[in-house]
Design an enzyme around this catalytic site. Structure first.
Site, PDB file in Angstrom:
ATOM      1  N   SER A  14      14.364 -36.929  33.736  1.00 58.47           N
ATOM      2  CA  SER A  14      15.327 -37.496  33.698  1.00 58.47           C
ATOM      3  C   SER A  14      14.915 -39.259  32.876  1.00 58.47           C
ATOM      4  CB  SER A  14      16.912 -37.650  34.846  1.00 58.47           C
ATOM      5  OG  SER A  14      17.234 -38.262  34.535  1.00 58.47           O
ATOM      6  N   LYS A  65      24.423 -27.853  38.999  1.00 63.09           N
ATOM      7  CA  LYS A  65      25.952 -27.827  38.535  1.00 63.09           C
ATOM      8  C   LYS A  65      27.016 -26.667  38.672  1.00 63.09           C
ATOM      9  CE  LYS A  65      23.569 -29.514  33.600  1.00 63.09           C
ATOM     10  NZ  LYS A  65      25.197 -31.163  33.345  1.00 63.09           N
ATOM     11  N   ASN A  86      28.986 -31.833  35.786  1.00 61.94           N
ATOM     12  CA  ASN A  86      27.797 -33.052  36.026  1.00 61.94           C
ATOM     13  C   ASN A  86      28.719 -34.332  36.552  1.00 61.94           C
ATOM     14  OD1 ASN A  86      29.964 -34.011  33.327  1.00 61.94           O
ATOM     15  ND2 ASN A  86      27.605 -34.125  32.931  1.00 61.94           N
ATOM     16  N   ALA A 126      21.836 -18.513  30.851  1.00 60.95           N
ATOM     17  CA  ALA A 126      22.511 -18.757  31.268  1.00 60.95           C
ATOM     18  C   ALA A 126      23.249 -19.032  32.415  1.00 60.95           C
ATOM     19  CB  ALA A 126      23.167 -17.049  31.577  1.00 60.95           C
ATOM     20  N   GLY A 128      23.097 -23.881  34.411  1.00 62.35           N
ATOM     21  CA  GLY A 128      23.847 -24.785  34.315  1.00 62.35           C
ATOM     22  C   GLY A 128      24.896 -25.095  33.210  1.00 62.35           C
ATOM     23  N   VAL A 129      24.879 -25.055  31.968  1.00 62.62           N
ATOM     24  CA  VAL A 129      25.215 -26.537  30.942  1.00 62.62           C
ATOM     25  C   VAL A 129      25.322 -24.732  29.963  1.00 62.62           C
ATOM     26  CG1 VAL A 129      23.092 -26.298  29.630  1.00 62.62           C
ATOM     27  CG2 VAL A 129      24.821 -28.529  29.472  1.00 62.62           C
ATOM     28  N   ASN A 149      19.500 -14.029  27.940  1.00 66.40           N
ATOM     29  CA  ASN A 149      18.933 -14.309  29.156  1.00 66.40           C
ATOM     30  C   ASN A 149      18.319 -13.046  29.528  1.00 66.40           C
ATOM     31  OD1 ASN A 149      19.356 -16.967  30.725  1.00 66.40           O
ATOM     32  ND2 ASN A 149      19.861 -15.174  32.690  1.00 66.40           N
ATOM     33  N   ARG A 150      17.047 -13.905  30.473  1.00 68.50           N
ATOM     34  CA  ARG A 150      16.019 -12.599  31.453  1.00 68.50           C
ATOM     35  C   ARG A 150      16.905 -12.122  31.625  1.00 68.50           C
ATOM     36  NH1 ARG A 150      11.031 -14.129  29.256  1.00 68.50           N
ATOM     37  NH2 ARG A 150      10.549 -15.964  28.351  1.00 68.50           N
ATOM     38  N   VAL A 209      18.642 -28.522  24.091  1.00 70.02           N
ATOM     39  CA  VAL A 209      19.581 -29.505  25.112  1.00 70.02           C
ATOM     40  C   VAL A 209      18.756 -30.507  25.858  1.00 70.02           C
ATOM     41  CG1 VAL A 209      21.678 -28.044  25.251  1.00 70.02           C
ATOM     42  CG2 VAL A 209      19.334 -27.819  26.891  1.00 70.02           C
TER      43      VAL A 209
END
Length: 263
Positions: A14, A65, A86, A126, A128-129, A149-150, A209
């Site tokens: 971050s 999130k 967030n 699929a 948090g964001v 999504n997996r 992202v």
């Protein structure tokens, strides 16, 4: 001195402290911003510190999130609609959860002047964001949103919030104008999303992202195939700017110094 931080796991990547502390210094605010790696069991005690005014604001990244929501008193419309938070702050002694990712994504797309109205979007992941991306795309009037999504069940769960989604099996690539990676695959430079992309894909937008590293293998692949690519840097900056304004009542300047700071 006021105390702000970002929580996540992992959190080493971050750059939020670097950006927020730059703006804090620039605007002569008596505050400090740090980062903290958390486990699920530690969420409650950290949020309690906000309630007790030991911490003045929190940014939330993966995988928290959604997990922070039960500890909050109220959600903004954006956070309620996406069930994704967030940004946390205290207002009238109530813990508020807000979502600035929506505006962050929308502004980053506008900045590169890519027209998404009536276009088809494919979202990888699929987590948090993802709800924020879907919410933003709906506001921008895309014609179709497909999620893969997996774990298919996790993608199907998004239909509780957004009825207009198409869900496809992981690895099945449908037609798209914009493909968005919302997974954490790519935070490690060796990470590679195992997807078979048609070789004839050209002039699409590959959006990741992830902003650190600046070019994931997903974006490299998109570029090699002849597509436009964009990482999450502008999304990150604009969501951070919105959080900064909520906390400090100041809209920070986004200029070349800020862009270079995160290079």
């Amino acid at each position: 001195m006021k105390n702000y931080l970002v929580i996540g796991n992992p959190i080493e990547h971050s750059l939020s402290p670097k950006l927020h502390n730059f703006w804090i210094k620039k605007n002569k605010i008596d505050a400090i911003y740090s980062k903290q790696k958390l486990n699920d069991s530690e969420i409650g005690s950290l949020i309690l510190k906000v309630k007790k005014k030991l911490i003045d604001g929190v940014n939330v990244t993966i995988p928290f999130k959604q997990k922070v929501i039960p500890f909050l008193d109220i959600l903004s419309l954006e956070a309620e609609s996406t069930q994704s938070v967030n940004t946390i702050y205290l207002e009238n002694n109530r813990l508020v959860g807000h979502n600035t990712d929506i505006d962050g994504f929308s502004l980053s797309i506008k900045k590169i002047d890519f027209e998404v109205t009536n276009k088809e979007a494919l979202i990888l992941g699929a987590g948090g964001v993802t709800p924020s991306i879907i919410y933003a795309l709906n506001k921008m009037n895309v014609s179709k949103i497909t999620v893969t999504n997996r774990t298919r069940e996790k993608a199907e769960n998004l239909k509780k919030l957004f009825k207009n989604l198409d869900i496809i099996e992981w690895g099945n690539i449908t037609n798209f104008d914009i493909i968005i990676n919302t997974t954490s695959v790519g935070l490690n430079t060796k990470d590679e999303i195992q997807l078979e992309l048609p070789k004839e894909i050209k002039n699409k937008l590959f959006f990741d992202v992830i902003y650190n590293p600046q070019e994931t293998n997903f974006l490299k692949k998109g570029k090699e195939l002849g597509n436009k690519t964009e990482n999450g840097k502008n999304m990150f900056i604009h969501q951070a700017s919105a959080a900064f304004e909520i906390w400090h009542g100041v809209q920070p300047e986004i200029n070349n110094d800020v862009m270079r700071l995160l290079d």
